[in-house]
Design an enzyme around this catalytic site. Structure first.
Site, PDB file in Angstrom:
ATOM      1  N   CYS A  54       0.176   5.617   0.517  1.00 14.03           N
ATOM      2  CA  CYS A  54      -0.791   6.642   0.905  1.00 14.03           C
ATOM      3  C   CYS A  54      -0.146   7.999   0.678  1.00 14.03           C
ATOM      4  O   CYS A  54       0.959   8.245   1.176  1.00 14.03           O
ATOM      5  CB  CYS A  54      -1.193   6.474   2.367  1.00 14.03           C
ATOM      6  SG  CYS A  54      -2.408   7.703   2.912  1.00 14.03           S
ATOM      7  N   ARG A  86       0.828  -1.205   0.000  1.00 15.53           N
ATOM      8  CA  ARG A  86       0.000   0.000   0.000  1.00 15.53           C
ATOM      9  C   ARG A  86       0.856   1.245   0.000  1.00 15.53           C
ATOM     10  O   ARG A  86       1.936   1.276   0.588  1.00 15.53           O
ATOM     11  CB  ARG A  86      -0.902   0.002   1.232  1.00 15.53           C
ATOM     12  CG  ARG A  86      -1.839   1.190   1.273  1.00 15.53           C
ATOM     13  CD  ARG A  86      -2.729   1.150   2.467  1.00 15.53           C
ATOM     14  NE  ARG A  86      -2.001   1.576   3.661  1.00 15.53           N
ATOM     15  CZ  ARG A  86      -2.529   1.619   4.870  1.00 15.53           C
ATOM     16  NH1 ARG A  86      -3.772   1.238   5.059  1.00 15.53           N
ATOM     17  NH2 ARG A  86      -1.824   2.015   5.895  1.00 15.53           N
TER      18      ARG A  86
END
Length: 122
Positions: A100, A98
């Site tokens: 962000c 991930r």
């Protein structure tokens, strides 16, 4: 590919594209099926985004366990803990990679947008 359970795309693009064993989603924002932002509250927005991601994955014959990479775009990094808490409810098995990033603005001035890459071979 477009998912019937997800809000319509806001422009000339699809919800996602499957290439071989890989699926690439467009970014999902917190719109309901009527195309309205669900709430001003970041946790409610994140829940709607994750539900929309799930509908797009389902239309591709996949699920959250097939996600190998997620990218989260947020308008305020101070919202990260609340977004992370809701996001974590959807990934309970194998956790994807991930990223962000905080951005200056998102479509319809929402607080969060999420896109995923998934594979039917994990």
């Amino acid at each position: 590919m477009n998912a019937k359970k997800a809000p319509e795309a806001l422009g000339p693009y699809s919800h996602g594209v499957k290439v071989g064993n890989m699926f690439y989603s467009s970014g999902q924002i917190p719109l309901n099926l009527e195309g309205e932002v669900v709430s001003e509250e970041v946790q409610a927005q994140t829940k709607q985004v994750m539900d929309n991601v799930g509908h797009v994955l389902e239309a591709a014959g996949l699920g959250y366990d097939n996600v190998v990479k997620a990218t989260i775009f947020i308008s305020d990094m101070n919202d990260f803990p609340q977004i992370n808490e809701v996001y974590g409810r959807y990934f309970t098995g194998k956790l994807p990679a991930r990223s962000c990033v905080e951005v200056s603005r998102l479509p319809k001035d929402v607080k969060v947008e999420i896109e995923v890459i998934a594979s039917d071979v994990i």
